[in-house]
Design a protein around this motif. Structure first.
Motif, mmCIF file in Angstrom:
data_model
loop_
_atom_site.group_PDB
_atom_site.id
_atom_site.type_symbol
_atom_site.label_atom_id
_atom_site.label_comp_id
_atom_site.label_asym_id
_atom_site.label_seq_id
_atom_site.Cartn_x
_atom_site.Cartn_y
_atom_site.Cartn_z
ATOM 1 N N ILE A 135 44.458 39.781 37.616
ATOM 2 C CA ILE A 135 44.662 39.993 35.934
ATOM 3 C C ILE A 135 43.305 39.611 35.558
ATOM 4 N N ASN A 136 42.512 38.596 36.101
ATOM 5 C CA ASN A 136 41.421 38.087 35.348
ATOM 6 C C ASN A 136 39.998 38.927 35.841
ATOM 7 N N LEU A 137 40.116 39.952 36.509
ATOM 8 C CA LEU A 137 39.139 40.788 37.178
ATOM 9 C C LEU A 137 38.621 42.035 36.074
ATOM 10 N N LYS A 138 37.646 41.792 35.475
ATOM 11 C CA LYS A 138 37.157 42.779 34.511
ATOM 12 C C LYS A 138 36.459 43.993 35.119
ATOM 13 N N LYS A 139 36.842 45.389 34.641
ATOM 14 C CA LYS A 139 36.263 46.398 35.384
ATOM 15 C C LYS A 139 35.268 46.930 34.763
ATOM 16 N N VAL A 140 34.004 47.316 35.615
ATOM 17 C CA VAL A 140 32.808 47.786 34.773
ATOM 18 C C VAL A 140 32.959 49.443 35.478
ATOM 19 N N LEU A 141 32.522 50.297 34.575
ATOM 20 C CA LEU A 141 32.346 51.678 35.084
ATOM 21 C C LEU A 141 30.737 51.735 34.718
ATOM 22 N N LYS A 152 40.273 59.293 32.864
ATOM 23 C CA LYS A 152 41.415 59.047 33.813
ATOM 24 C C LYS A 152 41.303 57.804 34.531
ATOM 25 N N ILE A 153 40.202 56.952 34.629
ATOM 26 C CA ILE A 153 39.666 55.919 35.285
ATOM 27 C C ILE A 153 40.577 54.881 34.497
ATOM 28 N N LYS A 154 41.429 54.103 35.156
ATOM 29 C CA LYS A 154 42.080 52.984 34.380
ATOM 30 C C LYS A 154 41.643 51.723 34.061
ATOM 31 N N LYS A 155 42.088 50.856 33.156
ATOM 32 C CA LYS A 155 41.763 49.537 32.883
ATOM 33 C C LYS A 155 40.075 49.410 32.873
ATOM 34 N N ILE A 156 39.530 49.965 32.318
ATOM 35 C CA ILE A 156 37.890 49.708 31.950
ATOM 36 C C ILE A 156 37.698 48.712 30.769
ATOM 37 N N HIS A 157 36.902 47.796 31.233
ATOM 38 C CA HIS A 157 36.591 46.927 30.317
ATOM 39 C C HIS A 157 34.983 47.342 29.618
ATOM 40 N N PHE A 158 34.209 47.776 30.514
ATOM 41 C CA PHE A 158 32.707 47.880 30.189
ATOM 42 C C PHE A 158 32.433 49.524 30.722
ATOM 43 N N VAL A 159 31.514 50.062 30.090
ATOM 44 C CA VAL A 159 30.857 51.166 30.649
ATOM 45 C C VAL A 159 29.219 50.795 30.457
ATOM 46 N N LEU A 160 28.834 50.834 31.515
ATOM 47 C CA LEU A 160 27.112 50.721 31.679
ATOM 48 C C LEU A 160 26.513 51.790 31.982
ATOM 49 N N SER A 161 25.739 52.419 31.079
ATOM 50 C CA SER A 161 24.853 53.667 31.614
ATOM 51 C C SER A 161 23.420 53.463 31.441
#
Length: 415
Positions: free
Chosen positions: A4-10, A111-120
């Motif tokens: 639950i506490n793991l934030k996802k970075v795209l 389509k990628i689920k539960k993204i918290h951050f997008v880094l580009s």
């Protein structure tokens, strides 16, 4: 099941493993560092197209999805989505491939689920726009990393002449800066250039690039190189390894090669790029037997090559030196090797090296002073060693992977 506490970075980047180019290596390490810092990471990128290394492709095979509309792979436990992109010679096909990559990236990103951050990272500028749209629709935070300043670089190299397109790109640039949740850039010169383009300059942060000091480090003795390099002829070897393009200033290099043709000095140039054919023709037409040009080499070989040579050089085109920073400077310093650098004063590269006593800086009369700097270092082994040690200490203290990746993790946690 995702904790639950793991934030996802795209991470949305135009290059990533198994592509063998500096920005890919940089973001490979950032991705792994963020995982170590407690984030879940997924990557949206292209199919390898810039520097194809067969050994890397075999270690990270791509699996076709939906008849090749996209591919997937796995990089050390990180899921990678690859959208096809090719460097076609035909302009229309190249444009079509580039547009397809943007559209497909946008759709697949949603389509990628539960993204918290997008880094580009830039370039290209357009990746920041697509990443920002994905982030806003997904309710994520957008972080844009300015590695090179666009459209400034395109304007200064003469690639853009249309005032309509220039104004459009400048509006896109400002839109990305002001609607992103954070923007990072790599040094104070870039920061000063970009600040006036922000409505809220507090969004802009300086996070320098870094080097993997476990991979790039001084070696106590020379190791064998692949057969392509031949047997050691005992000449002083001066190396440039990287993109052979318009960002580099090749005129002083060719001048120095002519001037030093009768001395115990040999230039090595390793890489690919739009100026490689020009360089090869110049070397051939002037019979510069002291210049050897090689293709890109595997990343694992680069520390060995860096240590094998005596001096490294970087020559920056005056028209573009304010908009880019060659990250190879970190890897050279990490191997405790001296540099000869051609760049004007008050540029990102000059300001980074000034006062560190690890490089000979050539800021004017480029042809003659570059030649003299090479001759000076070639004749003074003790000076080469002194400059190399100074650069190595600077990297260990301030630009290691651990130090810099923690800055990215801290930024994400603060948003």
């Amino acid at each position: 099941m995702e904790p639950i506490n793991l934030k996802k970075v795209l991470i949305h980047s135009i290059v990533f493993s198994p592509d063998g180019v500096s920005t890919a290596y940089l973001y490979n390490d950032i991705a792994l560092g963020l995982v170590d810092s407690g984030f879940d990471v997924v990557v949206l990128t292209t199919t390898p197209h810039y520097n194809l290394i067969e050994s890397e492709l075999s270690k990270q095979p791509l699996s076709k999805k939906i008849f090749g509309l996209y591919y997937v792979s796995n990089f050390k436990g990180i899921e990678i989505y690859h959208i096809p992109l090719k460097k076609y010679k035909n302009t229309l096909r190249r444009i079509f491939s580039f547009v397809y990559w943007h559209l497909a990236s946008f759709i697949l990103g949603l389509k990628i689920k539960k993204i918290h951050f997008v880094l580009s990272p830039s370039p290209p500028l357009s990746i920041g726009l697509i990443s920002l749209l994905i982030a806003k629709i997904k309710g994520a935070k957008a972080i844009y990393n300015v590695q090179e300043i666009y459209p400034d670089l395109l304007i200064n190299q003469g690639s853009l002449n249309s005032s309509f397109i220039i104004n459009l790109l400048k509006k896109i640039e400002k839109f990305i800066y002001n609607y992103s949740d954070a923007v990072t850039t790599i040094d104070k010169v870039f920061y000063s250039t970009l600040v006036p383009r922000f409505d809220n300059f507090k969004k802009l942060h300086i996070i320098p690039n870094f080097v993997d000091t476990d991979l790039y480090k001084p070696l106590k003795c020379k190791q064998l190189l692949p057969a392509i390099f031949g047997e050691d002829n005992k000449k002083i070897k001066i190396l440039y390894a990287g993109n052979i393009g318009f960002f580099q200033d090749w005129a002083p290099v060719l001048f120095a090669a002519k001037e030093l043709s009768g001395e115990n000095i040999e230039f090595w140039i390793i890489g690919e790029g739009v100026q490689k054919e020009f360089l090869e023709k110049e070397v051939q037409s002037h019979n510069l037997t002291n210049v050897r040009i090689f293709p890109y080499q595997r990343r694992e070989l680069l520390p060995i090559i860096n240590n094998h040579v005596d001096i490294h050089f970087i020559a920056i085109n005056q028209k573009m030196e304010q908009e880019g920073f060659p990250s190879k400077v970190y890897t050279i310093m990490a191997c405790a090797k001296p540099l000869v650098v051609i760049t004007s004063e008050n540029t990102p590269l000059y300001n980074f090296l000034k006062g560190k006593n690890c490089a000979e800086l050539v800021t004017n009369d480029r042809n003659v002073n570059f030649t003299n700097a090479i001759r000076k270092l070639s004749n003074h082994k003790e000076l080469r060693e002194e400059l190399g040690v100074n650069g190595y200490k600077e990297i260990i203290n301030n630009y290691s992977k651990k130090v810099v990746v923690s800055n990215y993790a801290n930024l994400l946690n603060s948003l």
